[in-house]
Design a protein around this motif. Structure first.
Motif, PDB file in Angstrom:
ATOM      1  N   TYR A  95       1.091  -1.431   0.543  1.00  0.00           N
ATOM      2  CA  TYR A  95       0.017  -0.283   0.477  1.00  0.00           C
ATOM      3  C   TYR A  95       0.957   1.421  -0.012  1.00  0.00           C
ATOM      4  N   LEU A  96       2.041   1.492   0.734  1.00  0.00           N
ATOM      5  CA  LEU A  96       3.243   2.325   0.808  1.00  0.00           C
ATOM      6  C   LEU A  96       3.125   2.305  -0.757  1.00  0.00           C
ATOM      7  N   SER A 108      -0.462   8.977  -3.350  1.00  0.00           N
ATOM      8  CA  SER A 108      -1.352   9.941  -3.539  1.00  0.00           C
ATOM      9  C   SER A 108      -1.157  11.398  -2.204  1.00  0.00           C
ATOM     10  N   ALA A 109      -0.123  11.134  -1.679  1.00  0.00           N
ATOM     11  CA  ALA A 109       0.585  12.077  -0.328  1.00  0.00           C
ATOM     12  C   ALA A 109       1.079  12.606  -1.035  1.00  0.00           C
ATOM     13  N   CYS A 166      -7.502   7.148  -0.449  1.00  0.00           N
ATOM     14  CA  CYS A 166      -6.394   7.663  -0.251  1.00  0.00           C
ATOM     15  C   CYS A 166      -5.872   9.312  -0.243  1.00  0.00           C
ATOM     16  N   PHE A 213      -0.283   4.835  -1.126  1.00  0.00           N
ATOM     17  CA  PHE A 213      -0.318   6.256  -0.428  1.00  0.00           C
ATOM     18  C   PHE A 213       1.270   6.956  -1.236  1.00  0.00           C
ATOM     19  N   MET A 246      -7.247  10.941   4.049  1.00  0.00           N
ATOM     20  CA  MET A 246      -6.427  11.874   3.792  1.00  0.00           C
ATOM     21  C   MET A 246      -6.135  13.749   3.871  1.00  0.00           C
ATOM     22  N   PHE A 267      -7.724   3.287   2.320  1.00  0.00           N
ATOM     23  CA  PHE A 267      -6.831   4.196   1.697  1.00  0.00           C
ATOM     24  C   PHE A 267      -6.441   3.342   0.633  1.00  0.00           C
ATOM     25  N   LEU A 319       4.357   9.594   7.376  1.00  0.00           N
ATOM     26  CA  LEU A 319       3.327   8.048   8.137  1.00  0.00           C
ATOM     27  C   LEU A 319       4.026   6.917   8.878  1.00  0.00           C
TER      28      LEU A 319
END
Length: 862
Positions: A205-206, A213-214, A602, A210, A606, A596, A238
């Motif tokens: 997922y990271l 998306s982050a 995600c 993420f 967030m 997420f 994270l």
């Protein structure tokens, strides 16, 4: 063109698609019993009708076979029931994929709670300066944990992702193939995963979600809010627990901790390498072509090197990108500068650590470790404790621990747990050296109830050759009693010279973790949430008094009973009496995949977390706080609820009911997590040894979501009977916090279905106890409707209500099979020595297998 209501978008894009694709799915010929897909809708209809006619699960199953089968053998019956379970598991997956695919259609990606909406509101209210100031300090930290509330193996998660994409493109041919693949892919794990397996699953997922998306969120903030200068704040940090969470998990070793940290590092390097490689296709200009090529080669080489042998560094990577950007601006008309800026932002966010690996251990373990070290210290040639240390009072021990420094060699310690605990601290130093300080700089103390608990952990860190540790010591207060004294514990720590000096070196910031899951298990729904709220207020006040910036880290689960539910509304409801510079929370199990699991969901969720902090810091009215009368009402509601829950727990049938009438004992057989399902090695069921997840999950399997509502009805009804309902109504009107609590409790009530277990009310041993639960369910439902003025539960969130209803309908046949199997097991065990062991094994396997679909279907509880 006006946007349709959310419920209409749900019905048109989710429900209608599910009906179409499910009709395809149930006709695919991928099992030995070709009629399974045809028979399942018939069985589902019998379940619906049967419960309306007050039939029990066994009667429904028998009625089905009598109506649609001609005297089947027992083996044929078992085979079909297992096939039903397999089909239902996959129907849930299909529904998941459809919701994932339609997420940006059903949810308004630019609506309330998104950054675009926040920016526009700030512009409209002339508060852009305040918004910028908030974003310079405010952070969110989603911490991924491997707590076992997610039953999907990685192979199924990949299918969900691919299926969602095929549905998004309406690629019917690929959808058919993926559904067929889904039908043949096993869900059941024959062996428990190792902590490293869990870490690898979550790192997916990271890497794929993420990371993108982050950085997309950060890019938006930089490009649309901080237009003229660089934002010097990460905003998104994270966190990561698999491989570092040792609390109750004997399978987390130092080697695994180091392997997980190394995997995090190599994964983020791989992502950087991919981006740099794509960037090199565009940046082919003079002066920068060699710089980008050298960076690409450096990243590629280091992906395959162990951390200790690394030749790459964050400084070199960032420095090269900044140099490239400068050259592009000065010599190449800023061509492709946006792409370079995006990668610079990613390196800001993720460094070489990707996500911070937290270390966690129980305070009782620390106590035993300290005792062992004291006893063995002289044998190791260490004179760091007073000779009579173990006989000293707590205050004297705290004083001694404040002065402890040294270099304890773990390999010289005979006790295994003590050796492993100290090795984990040395591992933190190694990870910081390889991945940077942010790679592993938080040590969490579970079951923390005293100053001594914190000082024991602090002393252990300092005696590992780390006199001035670059580590945040984080106490976790969980029980109602611990929450009540948390501020006193912290005041004593703030007054302790050694600890105060440590905090000064850490920027006078103190992170404190508060546990919802065990709090609810300990004190019930209202008291747990209110105790945490009050603890945050008192901890904020005492921290401000000592000049400490307190940061709260919430151990939230998926369902409301474990602190989940409407998470964003919860954070936005906290007033000015609670410090809110950061939102830190655990993201567990199916919450990861549901909230997420895709780029859209995600980013959306967030942004919602970020906006909750912005609402509190920029748009909230300073006067938006509980009045004394409302606070008194909340205190009384919590106290009444707490006492009713304590009385409920003390009922002589409480533990036997869970043990004999629920699926509690079967959680350990599902192989979904590396941790044991309860603390300690005793076979006897003890309440304190119960983990929150199996505890809450067992009530969920019964469709009696007790931890999410028990005591709410009694508390409000008491006010009604005392002619004080107006006080509850006032609290509901004035307090967003209380409204959010009731909304989350409504979700628990909506997922309860007592007709499934209504047969238990006639049980000689447990009938009275079932009726107690059912009475409180009916009372809680009636009282919440009275307070809210609603005609039905969740009428303010119709799309979520509709999603829950579809999921509950999907799993009802599965739960019917589960209850049928449980009834058969109870009957077989009454036979004593004459029990048919083979039949018993089949029914127990049926119960275990049926756990999967129901838990996965609850993904929208977060």
């Amino acid at each position: 063109m006006l946007r349709k209501p959310k419920i209409d978008r749900f019905n048109e894009n989710v429900l209608s698609r599910y009906q179409i694709y499910n009709s395809i799915f149930i006709t695919l010929p991928f099992d030995e019993i070709s009629n399974t897909g045809v028979l399942l809708p018939l069985f589902s209809e019998l379940c619906d009708n049967g419960y309306e006619e007050n039939q029990n699960p066994s009667q429904i199953v028998e009625r089905f076979f009598k109506k649609y089968y001609d005297k089947p053998s027992e083996e044929e019956r078992f085979d079909l029931l297992f096939r039903f379970i397999q089909y239902i598991e996959r129907q849930v997956v299909l529904f998941d994929a459809i919701e994932d695919a339609t997420f940006p259609i059903v949810n308004n990606m630019d609506g309330i709670g998104t950054l675009r909406n926040m920016r526009e509101e700030a512009e409209a209210k002339n508060k852009v300066a305040e918004l910028k100031a908030c974003l310079e300090e405010f952070n969110i930290r989603p911490v991924l944990t491997a707590h076992p509330t997610q039953f999907y193996p990685s192979s199924v998660l990949v299918i969900i992702t691919d299926l969602a994409e095929a549905i998004r493109k309406n690629d019917l041919n690929l959808i058919k193939k993926l559904l067929a693949q889904l039908g043949k892919t096993p869900f059941f794990k024959k062996e428990k995963p190792s902590p490293f397996d869990e870490a690898v699953s979550l790192i997916w997922y990271l890497e794929h979600v993420f990371y993108h998306s982050a950085s997309q969120i950060y890019n938006y903030i930089q490009d649309n809010i901080y237009i003229d200068n660089d934002l010097d704040n990460q905003v998104i940090n994270l966190g990561f627990w698999p491989g570092g969470d040792r609390d109750g998990n004997p399978f987390v070793t130092t080697d695994i901790t180091l392997k997980v940290a190394d995997r995090l590092r190599t994964t983020v390097l791989r992502n950087y390498y991919r981006d740099v490689r794509r960037l090199r296709r565009r940046i082919s200009f003079k002066y920068v072509d060699k710089l980008i090529l050298d960076l690409e080669n450096n990243l590629y080489e280091n992906i395959f090197l162990e951390s200790s042998q690394s030749t790459a560094s964050v400084d070199y990577t960032m420095g090269t990108l900044l140099e490239i950007r400068e050259i592009l601006i000065e010599k190449h008309q800023s061509l492709f500068v946006e792409e370079v800026n995006s990668l610079i932002n990613k390196v800001k966010l993720f460094g070489f650590h990707f996500a911070a690996l937290d270390i966690r251990q129980d305070s009782r373990v620390h106590h035993n470790v300290l005792s062992t070290i004291v006893e063995e210290s002289l044998d190791m040639g260490l004179d760091i404790f007073p000779k009579d240390y173990l006989k000293l009072s707590d205050e004297q021990q705290i004083d001694a621990l404040s002065k402890v420094v040294g270099k304890v060699n773990p390999s010289l310690i005979k006790d295994q747990m003590s050796r492993l605990t100290l090795e984990s601290i040395y591992a933190m130093k190694t990870i910081q050296k390889n991945n940077g300080e942010l790679g592993c700089n938080r040590y969490i103390i579970s079951n923390n109830g005293s100053v001594l608990n914190v000082m024991q952990a602090f002393a252990m860190i300092r005696m590992c050759d780390w006199e001035t540790p670059t580590v945040d010591v984080i106490p976790l207060f969980e029980t109602v009693d611990d929450l009540e004294i948390a501020h006193k514990v912290m005041e004593t720590l703030y007054s302790n010279k050694a600890y105060a000096e440590h905090l000064k070196r850490r920027g006078n910031k103190q992170t404190i973790m508060l546990g919802f899951s065990d709090g609810t298990k300990d004190g019930g729904y209202l008291m747990a949430n209110w105790s945490i709220y009050k603890a945050k207020e008192t901890l904020t006040a005492i921290s401000r008094q000592y000049g400490i910036k307190v940061i709260f880290f919430d151990g939230r689960g998926g369902p409301p009973a474990r602190g989940g539910g409407k998470t964003h509304q919860f954070y936005a409801s906290l007033g000015p009496t609670i410090e809110n510079q950061e939102v830190q929370l655990t993201i567990q199990g199916q919450t990861i995949s549901s909230n997420f699991g895709t780029l859209d969901s995600c980013q959306y969720n967030m942004e919602q977390l970020i906006s909750s902090g912005i609402v509190n810091n920029v748009f909230n009215d300073e006067d938006d706080r509980l009045s004394e009368e409302d606070r008194d009402t909340m205190n009384r509601l919590a106290a009444i609820s707490y006492q009713s829950y304590i009385d409920f727990k003390k009922h002589p049938k409480f533990l036997p009911y869970l043990e004999n009438m629920s699926t509690l004992k079967y959680y350990a057989k599902t192989n979904i997590g590396s941790r044991p399902s309860k603390r300690g090695g005793s076979d006897e069921l003890v309440f304190s040894a119960l983990r929150a997840i199996p505890f809450v999950g067992s009530w969920s399997q019964l469709k009696q979501n007790v931890p999410g509502f028990y005591g709410v009805g009694i508390a409000i009804d008491t006010f009604v009977k005392n002619n004080e309902f107006d006080k509850v109504a006032s609290l509901y009107k004035n307090s967003t916090f209380f409204r959010t609590l009731l909304e989350n409790s409504m979700m628990s009530l909506s997922k309860s279905y007592f007709k499934l277990t209504a047969y238990m009310q006639n049980d000689d041993e447990y009938g009275e106890f079932w009726q107690i639960i059912h009475k409180e369910y009916e009372r809680s439902k009636a009282m919440i409707l009275k307070v809210t003025g609603y005609k039905e539960l969740m009428q303010d969130t119709l799309s979520m209500k509709a999603s829950i209803e579809v999921r509950e309908k999907i799993v009802l046949p599965l739960l019917t099979i589960q209850q049928y199997a449980l009834k058969e097991i109870q009957q077989l065990k009454k036979e004593g020595k004459d029990v048919d062991a083979k039949r018993l094994e089949v029914f127990e396997r049926m119960v275990t297998r049926s756990l999967f679909g129901n838990i996965n279907a609850s993904r929208n509880s977060a």
